[in-house]
Design a protein around this motif. Structure first.
Motif, mmCIF file in Angstrom:
data_model
loop_
_atom_site.group_PDB
_atom_site.id
_atom_site.type_symbol
_atom_site.label_atom_id
_atom_site.label_comp_id
_atom_site.label_asym_id
_atom_site.label_seq_id
_atom_site.Cartn_x
_atom_site.Cartn_y
_atom_site.Cartn_z
ATOM 1 N N ARG A 138 0.845 -1.190 0.000
ATOM 2 C CA ARG A 138 0.000 0.000 0.000
ATOM 3 C C ARG A 138 0.887 1.249 0.000
ATOM 4 O O ARG A 138 1.933 1.276 0.668
ATOM 5 C CB ARG A 138 -0.906 0.035 1.240
ATOM 6 N N ILE A 139 0.454 2.274 -0.721
ATOM 7 C CA ILE A 139 1.149 3.568 -0.728
ATOM 8 C C ILE A 139 0.112 4.665 -0.525
ATOM 9 O O ILE A 139 -0.925 4.683 -1.190
ATOM 10 C CB ILE A 139 1.908 3.807 -2.051
ATOM 11 N N LEU A 140 0.399 5.571 0.406
ATOM 12 C CA LEU A 140 -0.478 6.711 0.673
ATOM 13 C C LEU A 140 0.326 7.988 0.475
ATOM 14 O O LEU A 140 1.417 8.129 1.039
ATOM 15 C CB LEU A 140 -1.005 6.642 2.112
ATOM 16 N N VAL A 141 -0.194 8.905 -0.314
ATOM 17 C CA VAL A 141 0.491 10.171 -0.587
ATOM 18 C C VAL A 141 -0.367 11.298 -0.036
ATOM 19 O O VAL A 141 -1.555 11.400 -0.366
ATOM 20 C CB VAL A 141 0.724 10.372 -2.096
ATOM 21 N N THR A 142 0.223 12.133 0.815
ATOM 22 C CA THR A 142 -0.550 13.181 1.486
ATOM 23 C C THR A 142 -0.219 14.569 0.934
ATOM 24 O O THR A 142 -0.337 15.570 1.632
ATOM 25 C CB THR A 142 -0.318 13.147 3.008
ATOM 26 N N ALA A 143 0.204 14.617 -0.325
ATOM 27 C CA ALA A 143 0.420 15.881 -1.027
ATOM 28 C C ALA A 143 0.027 15.661 -2.485
ATOM 29 O O ALA A 143 0.125 14.552 -3.001
ATOM 30 C CB ALA A 143 1.885 16.315 -0.921
ATOM 31 N N ALA A 144 -0.434 16.726 -3.130
ATOM 32 C CA ALA A 144 -1.035 16.580 -4.459
ATOM 33 C C ALA A 144 -0.006 16.726 -5.580
ATOM 34 O O ALA A 144 0.767 17.684 -5.618
ATOM 35 C CB ALA A 144 -2.138 17.613 -4.638
ATOM 36 N N ALA A 145 -0.021 15.769 -6.495
ATOM 37 C CA ALA A 145 0.780 15.823 -7.712
ATOM 38 C C ALA A 145 -0.162 16.002 -8.908
ATOM 39 O O ALA A 145 -1.368 15.753 -8.806
ATOM 40 C CB ALA A 145 1.588 14.540 -7.872
ATOM 41 N N GLU A 146 0.388 16.426 -10.042
ATOM 42 C CA GLU A 146 -0.449 16.547 -11.234
ATOM 43 C C GLU A 146 -0.905 15.173 -11.710
ATOM 44 O O GLU A 146 -2.020 15.015 -12.213
ATOM 45 C CB GLU A 146 0.314 17.274 -12.346
ATOM 46 N N ASP A 147 -0.031 14.192 -11.576
ATOM 47 C CA ASP A 147 -0.341 12.808 -11.931
ATOM 48 C C ASP A 147 0.330 11.898 -10.911
ATOM 49 O O ASP A 147 1.299 12.305 -10.260
ATOM 50 C CB ASP A 147 0.209 12.467 -13.326
ATOM 51 N N MET A 156 4.723 -0.270 -6.480
ATOM 52 C CA MET A 156 3.539 -0.979 -5.988
ATOM 53 C C MET A 156 3.645 -2.459 -6.315
ATOM 54 O O MET A 156 3.994 -2.839 -7.424
ATOM 55 C CB MET A 156 2.269 -0.418 -6.640
ATOM 56 N N ARG A 157 3.311 -3.283 -5.361
ATOM 57 C CA ARG A 157 3.217 -4.716 -5.598
ATOM 58 C C ARG A 157 1.998 -5.015 -6.484
ATOM 59 O O ARG A 157 1.028 -4.261 -6.471
ATOM 60 C CB ARG A 157 3.077 -5.439 -4.254
ATOM 61 N N ILE A 158 2.058 -6.092 -7.263
ATOM 62 C CA ILE A 158 0.885 -6.523 -7.995
ATOM 63 C C ILE A 158 -0.244 -6.786 -6.998
ATOM 64 O O ILE A 158 -0.059 -7.485 -6.007
ATOM 65 C CB ILE A 158 1.157 -7.806 -8.821
ATOM 66 N N GLY A 159 -1.405 -6.203 -7.242
ATOM 67 C CA GLY A 159 -2.496 -6.274 -6.281
ATOM 68 C C GLY A 159 -2.472 -5.136 -5.270
ATOM 69 O O GLY A 159 -3.369 -5.026 -4.436
ATOM 70 N N THR A 179 -5.134 0.903 -8.337
ATOM 71 C CA THR A 179 -4.909 -0.515 -8.054
ATOM 72 C C THR A 179 -4.047 -1.098 -9.155
ATOM 73 O O THR A 179 -4.330 -0.907 -10.343
ATOM 74 C CB THR A 179 -6.242 -1.282 -7.975
ATOM 75 N N ARG A 180 -2.983 -1.797 -8.774
ATOM 76 C CA ARG A 180 -2.088 -2.387 -9.766
ATOM 77 C C ARG A 180 -2.484 -3.832 -10.060
ATOM 78 O O ARG A 180 -2.695 -4.630 -9.139
ATOM 79 C CB ARG A 180 -0.632 -2.351 -9.291
ATOM 80 N N HIS A 181 -2.591 -4.158 -11.334
ATOM 81 C CA HIS A 181 -2.892 -5.509 -11.779
ATOM 82 C C HIS A 181 -1.722 -6.044 -12.612
ATOM 83 O O HIS A 181 -0.797 -5.298 -12.941
ATOM 84 C CB HIS A 181 -4.177 -5.519 -12.608
ATOM 85 N N GLU A 182 -1.794 -7.288 -12.958
ATOM 86 C CA GLU A 182 -0.751 -7.892 -13.807
ATOM 87 C C GLU A 182 -0.569 -7.118 -15.108
ATOM 88 O O GLU A 182 0.531 -7.005 -15.633
ATOM 89 C CB GLU A 182 -1.118 -9.348 -14.130
ATOM 90 N N THR A 183 -1.670 -6.582 -15.625
ATOM 91 C CA THR A 183 -1.638 -5.968 -16.951
ATOM 92 C C THR A 183 -1.639 -4.446 -16.936
ATOM 93 O O THR A 183 -1.635 -3.821 -17.992
ATOM 94 C CB THR A 183 -2.844 -6.447 -17.773
ATOM 95 N N GLY A 184 -1.667 -3.831 -15.762
ATOM 96 C CA GLY A 184 -1.683 -2.366 -15.725
ATOM 97 C C GLY A 184 -2.302 -1.832 -14.448
ATOM 98 O O GLY A 184 -2.274 -2.490 -13.405
#
Length: 205
Positions: A138-147, A156-159, A179-184
């Motif tokens: 899991r990753i949590l970002v507490t500041a805003a990026a454009e993307d 990120m780990r798959i899943g 959410t990260r999947h095997e394909t994207g």
């Protein structure tokens, strides 16, 4: 109980998240002239021009992250340390980074006082993540990026799930879940928010 009722009224229904937020008192994370407003559901200024998010937003982000007891979590933007403290009650391990040494130092003092031994805090440019510790569940970002930053997506780990605010300006931001999947990656828009911007490089203090 009033605190939990207020959180539930804002859409936080996950029992584990509510329990974690009940266990972590917000007051030690709010310093100075705003200390008497620690229990209000509002963002408050902290050092280094940053803010501590309002509890309902912390709760919604934590709920969206869907943390399990086995997860290794990266938080980008330690700030006061309040969010990392709550995550520590839900995850196996929390790594939290901030570009401001002072914020990391003060947050670590709170973690020590609360005996939260499963948090590792450090001063670093969070936009690059922590490649040495990747991948993360899991990753949590507490500041805003454009993307969503590419290095964070790659760590990120798959899943895995990442929750972060994105937007072109201070005024138009959306909280999204990736959410990260095997394909994207799948992207889900959750709600409008306002966060300080994600800035590259280290702070001056």
């Amino acid at each position: 109980m009033q605190f939990l009722f207020a959180l539930r009224s804002k859409g936080i229904t996950d029992t584990r998240v509510l329990t974690a937020m009940e266990q972590i008192d917000r007051a030690p994370f709010v310093k100075g002239i705003f200390a008497d407003r620690a229990y209000e559901d509002m963002p408050l200024p902290i050092a280094c021009g940053q803010t501590i998010s309002q509890p309902s937003v912390v709760g919604l982000m934590t709920q969206a992250l869907d943390v399990s007891r086995r997860d290794k979590v990266l938080e980008v933007g330690t700030g006061s340390g309040y969010q990392a403290a709550i995550l520590s009650k839900l995850a196996r391990r929390v790594y939290t980074v901030d570009r401001h040494k002072r914020l990391v130092r003060e947050a670590q003092a709170n973690f020590d006082a609360l005996d939260l031994a499963n948090i590792t805090s450090m001063t670093a440019d969070g936009s690059f993540g922590l490649p040495d510790q990747a991948p993360f569940d899991r990753i949590l970002v507490t500041a805003a990026a454009e993307d969503p930053p590419g290095p964070l997506l790659a760590q990120m780990r798959i899943g895995g799930i990442m929750v972060l605010p994105v937007g072109q300006s201070d005024h138009v931001q959306s909280l999204i879940r990736v959410t990260r999947h095997e394909t994207g990656f799948d992207y889900e828009e959750l709600r409008p928010v306002r966060f300080v911007p994600l800035v590259e490089g280290l702070g001056s203090e």
